[in-house]
Design a protein around this motif. Structure first.
Motif, PDB file in Angstrom:
ATOM      1  N   TYR A 123      42.251  83.442  68.121  1.00  0.00           N
ATOM      2  CA  TYR A 123      40.794  84.092  68.364  1.00  0.00           C
ATOM      3  C   TYR A 123      40.895  84.645  67.656  1.00  0.00           C
ATOM      4  CZ  TYR A 123      40.928  81.971  73.711  1.00  0.00           C
ATOM      5  OH  TYR A 123      41.644  81.601  74.684  1.00  0.00           O
ATOM      6  N   ASP A 124      39.490  84.818  67.447  1.00  0.00           N
ATOM      7  CA  ASP A 124      39.232  86.910  66.080  1.00  0.00           C
ATOM      8  C   ASP A 124      38.278  86.914  67.265  1.00  0.00           C
ATOM      9  OD1 ASP A 124      37.739  87.941  64.514  1.00  0.00           O
ATOM     10  OD2 ASP A 124      36.463  86.198  63.670  1.00  0.00           O
ATOM     11  N   MET A 125      39.109  88.385  67.488  1.00  0.00           N
ATOM     12  CA  MET A 125      38.827  89.087  67.997  1.00  0.00           C
ATOM     13  C   MET A 125      37.944  90.024  67.673  1.00  0.00           C
ATOM     14  SD  MET A 125      41.350  89.660  71.138  1.00  0.00           S
ATOM     15  CE  MET A 125      40.735  90.091  72.719  1.00  0.00           C
ATOM     16  N   ARG A 126      37.072  91.171  67.757  1.00  0.00           N
ATOM     17  CA  ARG A 126      36.114  91.790  67.246  1.00  0.00           C
ATOM     18  C   ARG A 126      35.422  93.426  68.461  1.00  0.00           C
ATOM     19  NH1 ARG A 126      31.304  89.230  64.195  1.00  0.00           N
ATOM     20  NH2 ARG A 126      33.336  87.912  62.557  1.00  0.00           N
ATOM     21  N   LYS A 127      35.973  94.841  67.694  1.00  0.00           N
ATOM     22  CA  LYS A 127      35.438  96.296  68.352  1.00  0.00           C
ATOM     23  C   LYS A 127      34.360  96.483  68.076  1.00  0.00           C
ATOM     24  CE  LYS A 127      37.219 100.239  70.177  1.00  0.00           C
ATOM     25  NZ  LYS A 127      37.987 100.617  70.533  1.00  0.00           N
ATOM     26  N   ALA A 128      33.187  96.487  67.819  1.00  0.00           N
ATOM     27  CA  ALA A 128      32.249  97.397  67.355  1.00  0.00           C
ATOM     28  C   ALA A 128      32.503  98.636  66.952  1.00  0.00           C
ATOM     29  CB  ALA A 128      31.365  97.030  67.892  1.00  0.00           C
TER      30      ALA A 128
END
Length: 174
Positions: free
Chosen positions: A145-150
């Motif tokens: 999973y490519d997980m992101r947080k803005a």
């Protein structure tokens, strides 16, 4: 009291106990040195009052335009120091560094089977942005999973609108 401080070359001889976790990615010495030389502000260690290394985070900044982002290459906490909030403190440090560098978001890759890590990242505000097919190699290939947080620069949260279709490694943009 735990101290967060910059990672040093000497720490390379002291952090093996942290890396013994089977889900922690291990890299060659040159890889760690490259990160330390190129992105020292993204390489931090948590140290106990007695001088033991408790955990570390290493990352970098990369990308162009709205894809300019911080990347978590590795975050790991030693087994004796888990459930103390150290991973959160280390991730917070990397996110602050990325915000100072005017990144739009922070991303990381995690094995789809690593449910505990995924849960921790979600509690820290990360979302599953997309699936990367066969990202991890070895005896058995595994998706990530490519997980992101803005971050604060992404006021419209464009960087964290999940993609519906999986991608292959060669389709990733850095």
């Amino acid at each position: 009291m735990t101290t967060l401080r910059p990672f040093t070359c000497d720490d390379l001889f002291r952090f093996n106990g942290i890396n013994l976790d089977p889900l922690t990615e291990n890299f060659g010495l040159g890889f760690y040195l490259q990160y330390l030389a190129r992105w020292p502000e993204y390489f931090m260690v948590a140290e106990s009052p007695s001088g033991d290394l408790m955990g570390y985070v290493m990352g970098k900044c990369e990308g162009v335009g709205e894809n300019w982002h911080g990347h978590v290459t590795a975050v790991s906490v030693g087994p004796d120091y888990r459930r103390l909030g150290l991973a959160k403190r280390l991730m917070d440090g990397l996110e602050v560094t990325s915000d100072k560098k005017r990144c739009f978001f922070v991303d990381l890759f995690v094995r789809v089977s690593n449910k505990l890590a995924i849960s921790i990242y979600e509690k820290l505000g990360y979302i599953i942005y997309r699936t990367v097919l066969d990202y991890y190699s070895g005896e058995k290939e595994e998706d990530a999973y490519d997980m992101r947080k803005a971050l604060s620069r992404d006021r419209l949260f464009k960087s964290v609108v999940p993609l519906t279709e999986p991608v292959r490694i060669d389709e990733l943009e850095f």
